[in-house]
Enzyme design. Structure first.
Site, PDB file in Angstrom:
ATOM      1  N   SER A 170     -75.343 -72.514  10.804  1.00 36.81           N
ATOM      2  CA  SER A 170     -74.076 -72.932  10.188  1.00 36.81           C
ATOM      3  C   SER A 170     -72.905 -71.986  10.441  1.00 36.81           C
ATOM      4  O   SER A 170     -72.008 -71.863   9.605  1.00 36.81           O
ATOM      5  CB  SER A 170     -74.263 -73.136   8.673  1.00 36.81           C
ATOM      6  OG  SER A 170     -75.145 -74.215   8.440  1.00 36.81           O
ATOM      7  N   GLU A 206     -86.394 -76.500  15.019  1.00 38.32           N
ATOM      8  CA  GLU A 206     -86.511 -77.963  15.130  1.00 38.32           C
ATOM      9  C   GLU A 206     -87.743 -78.333  15.963  1.00 38.32           C
ATOM     10  O   GLU A 206     -88.332 -79.394  15.761  1.00 38.32           O
ATOM     11  CB  GLU A 206     -85.217 -78.553  15.722  1.00 38.32           C
ATOM     12  CG  GLU A 206     -84.113 -78.581  14.675  1.00 38.32           C
ATOM     13  CD  GLU A 206     -82.693 -78.589  15.232  1.00 38.32           C
ATOM     14  OE1 GLU A 206     -82.500 -78.746  16.444  1.00 38.32           O
ATOM     15  OE2 GLU A 206     -81.763 -78.414  14.419  1.00 38.32           O
ATOM     16  N   ASN A 248     -75.789 -74.103  21.295  1.00 37.66           N
ATOM     17  CA  ASN A 248     -76.989 -74.945  21.395  1.00 37.66           C
ATOM     18  C   ASN A 248     -76.539 -76.389  21.161  1.00 37.66           C
ATOM     19  O   ASN A 248     -76.273 -76.775  20.028  1.00 37.66           O
ATOM     20  CB  ASN A 248     -78.014 -74.510  20.334  1.00 37.66           C
ATOM     21  CG  ASN A 248     -79.196 -75.450  20.261  1.00 37.66           C
ATOM     22  OD1 ASN A 248     -79.407 -76.262  21.166  1.00 37.66           O
ATOM     23  ND2 ASN A 248     -79.980 -75.339  19.190  1.00 37.66           N
ATOM     24  N   GLU A 259     -82.733 -67.209  12.886  1.00 32.70           N
ATOM     25  CA  GLU A 259     -82.156 -68.450  12.366  1.00 32.70           C
ATOM     26  C   GLU A 259     -82.948 -68.897  11.139  1.00 32.70           C
ATOM     27  O   GLU A 259     -83.992 -69.558  11.290  1.00 32.70           O
ATOM     28  CB  GLU A 259     -82.250 -69.554  13.425  1.00 32.70           C
ATOM     29  CG  GLU A 259     -81.460 -69.271  14.674  1.00 32.70           C
ATOM     30  CD  GLU A 259     -80.993 -70.558  15.333  1.00 32.70           C
ATOM     31  OE1 GLU A 259     -79.783 -70.713  15.498  1.00 32.70           O
ATOM     32  OE2 GLU A 259     -81.835 -71.420  15.639  1.00 32.70           O
ATOM     33  N   GLY A 273     -77.676 -76.296  10.156  1.00 31.23           N
ATOM     34  CA  GLY A 273     -77.042 -77.590   9.904  1.00 31.23           C
ATOM     35  C   GLY A 273     -76.783 -77.899   8.437  1.00 31.23           C
ATOM     36  O   GLY A 273     -76.577 -79.055   8.069  1.00 31.23           O
ATOM     37  N   HIS A 294     -87.273 -72.724  18.762  1.00 31.53           N
ATOM     38  CA  HIS A 294     -86.293 -73.224  17.787  1.00 31.53           C
ATOM     39  C   HIS A 294     -87.023 -73.934  16.643  1.00 31.53           C
ATOM     40  O   HIS A 294     -88.018 -74.627  16.870  1.00 31.53           O
ATOM     41  CB  HIS A 294     -85.313 -74.188  18.475  1.00 31.53           C
ATOM     42  CG  HIS A 294     -84.110 -74.468  17.634  1.00 31.53           C
ATOM     43  ND1 HIS A 294     -84.160 -75.323  16.559  1.00 31.53           N
ATOM     44  CD2 HIS A 294     -82.846 -73.978  17.678  1.00 31.53           C
ATOM     45  CE1 HIS A 294     -82.965 -75.363  15.980  1.00 31.53           C
ATOM     46  NE2 HIS A 294     -82.145 -74.548  16.650  1.00 31.53           N
ATOM     47  N   LYS A 350     -78.209 -79.030  21.425  1.00 33.32           N
ATOM     48  CA  LYS A 350     -79.291 -79.894  20.922  1.00 33.32           C
ATOM     49  C   LYS A 350     -79.326 -81.210  21.724  1.00 33.32           C
ATOM     50  O   LYS A 350     -78.951 -81.219  22.899  1.00 33.32           O
ATOM     51  CB  LYS A 350     -79.120 -80.167  19.427  1.00 33.32           C
ATOM     52  CG  LYS A 350     -78.845 -78.908  18.613  1.00 33.32           C
ATOM     53  CD  LYS A 350     -78.937 -79.169  17.144  1.00 33.32           C
ATOM     54  CE  LYS A 350     -78.461 -77.950  16.383  1.00 33.32           C
ATOM     55  NZ  LYS A 350     -79.145 -77.761  15.141  1.00 33.32           N
TER      56      LYS A 350
HETATM   57  C1  PEP Z   1     -79.062 -74.158  15.845  1.00 38.52           C
HETATM   58  O1  PEP Z   1     -79.499 -75.305  15.911  1.00 38.52           O
HETATM   59  O2  PEP Z   1     -79.520 -73.267  16.564  1.00 38.52           O
HETATM   60  C2  PEP Z   1     -77.981 -73.887  14.884  1.00 38.52           C
HETATM   61  C3  PEP Z   1     -77.662 -72.652  14.658  1.00 38.52           C
HETATM   62  O3  PEP Z   1     -77.396 -74.996  14.326  1.00 38.52           O
HETATM   63  P1  PEP Z   1     -76.092 -75.032  13.384  1.00 38.52           P
HETATM   64  O4  PEP Z   1     -75.121 -74.017  13.910  1.00 38.52           O
HETATM   65  O5  PEP Z   1     -75.596 -76.419  13.496  1.00 38.52           O
HETATM   66  O6  PEP Z   1     -76.547 -74.678  12.000  1.00 38.52           O
END
Ligand code: PEP
Length: 253
Positions: free
Chosen positions: A214, A103, A11, A170, A176, A101, A13
């Site tokens: 992460s 976000e 992803n 998630e 993050g 997601h 982003k």
């Molecule tokens: C994501 O945004 O879907 C995600 C898993 O981010 P990160 O791996 O940076 O935590």
């Protein structure tokens, strides 16, 4: 409950430019050199809308699939300034789409709105990566299971083509932050999602459930023993070809 094929979905982003095709190119070369490995591992990169058509035209790869990260719910053209719909993204080259997601949920996307987006994406025969997960506040109040159940129940319907839906668990507190769940807790949550999904939506098969939050080239090894995980949604680490390739390589299932 365990799928043999493991998914590695990047992803990107709101990162990336045309020159970042070099990242895709390196991952593609790795895919070519590791053809045998990729019989059991599927690589998908979800990039910004501005790049999908350019990457798709340049890629010509059977080792990588491309996707996007959101769409407007409306199915036809319409007066929605700044938005693009699933049909436009499909035409531009997307095969996958991330929806729900956290976000975007944090920006106000409701379960009901996500459901509309899933419907329009499925109508375009896009593969949907449907994100669910609890916040830290909800986790601390032992609400993880009820939150996940509500997100599944309110955004998915029995008559959806479940072969086109991949769930990405998630936890919001993990995205993050460099924090990952305890492996025994994660295993139970993945099993809960699979069982609950099957029960709520009365499906014959268990859904594919990925973990996201992460994941990096070092901690990926910790996840390997949890056979119920069908793959990973990878944010930050997917913007580096080296890290992303090492994640795919270091995961031993
Ligand atoms: C994501 O945004 O879907 C995600 C898993 O981010 P990160 O791996 O940076 O935590």
């Amino acid at each position: 409950m365990t799928n043999k094929l493991k998914y590695f979905i990047g992803n990107w982003k709101m990162f990336g430019d045309f020159g970042d095709f070099k990242i895709i190119h390196k991952i593609n070369r790795f895919g070519y050199e590791s053809r045998k490995l990729l019989k059991k591992k599927k690589i998908i990169l979800c990039v910004p809308n501005t790049l999908i058509h350019f990457f798709k035209k340049k890629l010509e790869s059977k080792f990588i699939s491309l996707g996007v990260q959101n769409c407007h719910y409306h199915e036809g053209y319409g007066p929605f300034t700044g938005s693009v719909n699933a049909a436009m993204l499909k035409k531009a080259g997307a095969e996958y789409i991330i929806l729900g997601h956290s976000e975007n949920r944090l920006e106000g996307e409701s379960n009901k709105l996500i459901k509309k987006k899933i419907i329009s994406s499925l109508n375009q025969k896009l593969n949907v990566v449907f994100c669910i997960g609890e916040t830290l506040y909800e986790k601390k109040r032992n609400k993880t299971f009820s939150v996940l159940r509500k997100q599944i129940k309110s955004s998915l319907k029995k008559n959806f083509n479940m072969n086109k839906i991949i769930i990405a668990y998630e936890p919001v507190w993990s995205i993050g932050t460099n924090k990952i769940p305890k492996m025994n807790e994660l295993k139970n949550i993945i099993k809960f999602i699979k069982n609950d999904f099957k029960k709520i939506l009365k499906t014959k098969k268990y859904p594919k459930v990925l973990y996201g939050g992460s994941v990096n080239d070092i901690n990926i090894r910790l996840f390997s023993p949890i056979s119920e995980i069908d793959g990973f949604l990878i944010g930050g680490a997917s913007q580096s070809s080296k890290k992303f390739i090492d994640i795919v390589r270091n995961y031993y299932k």
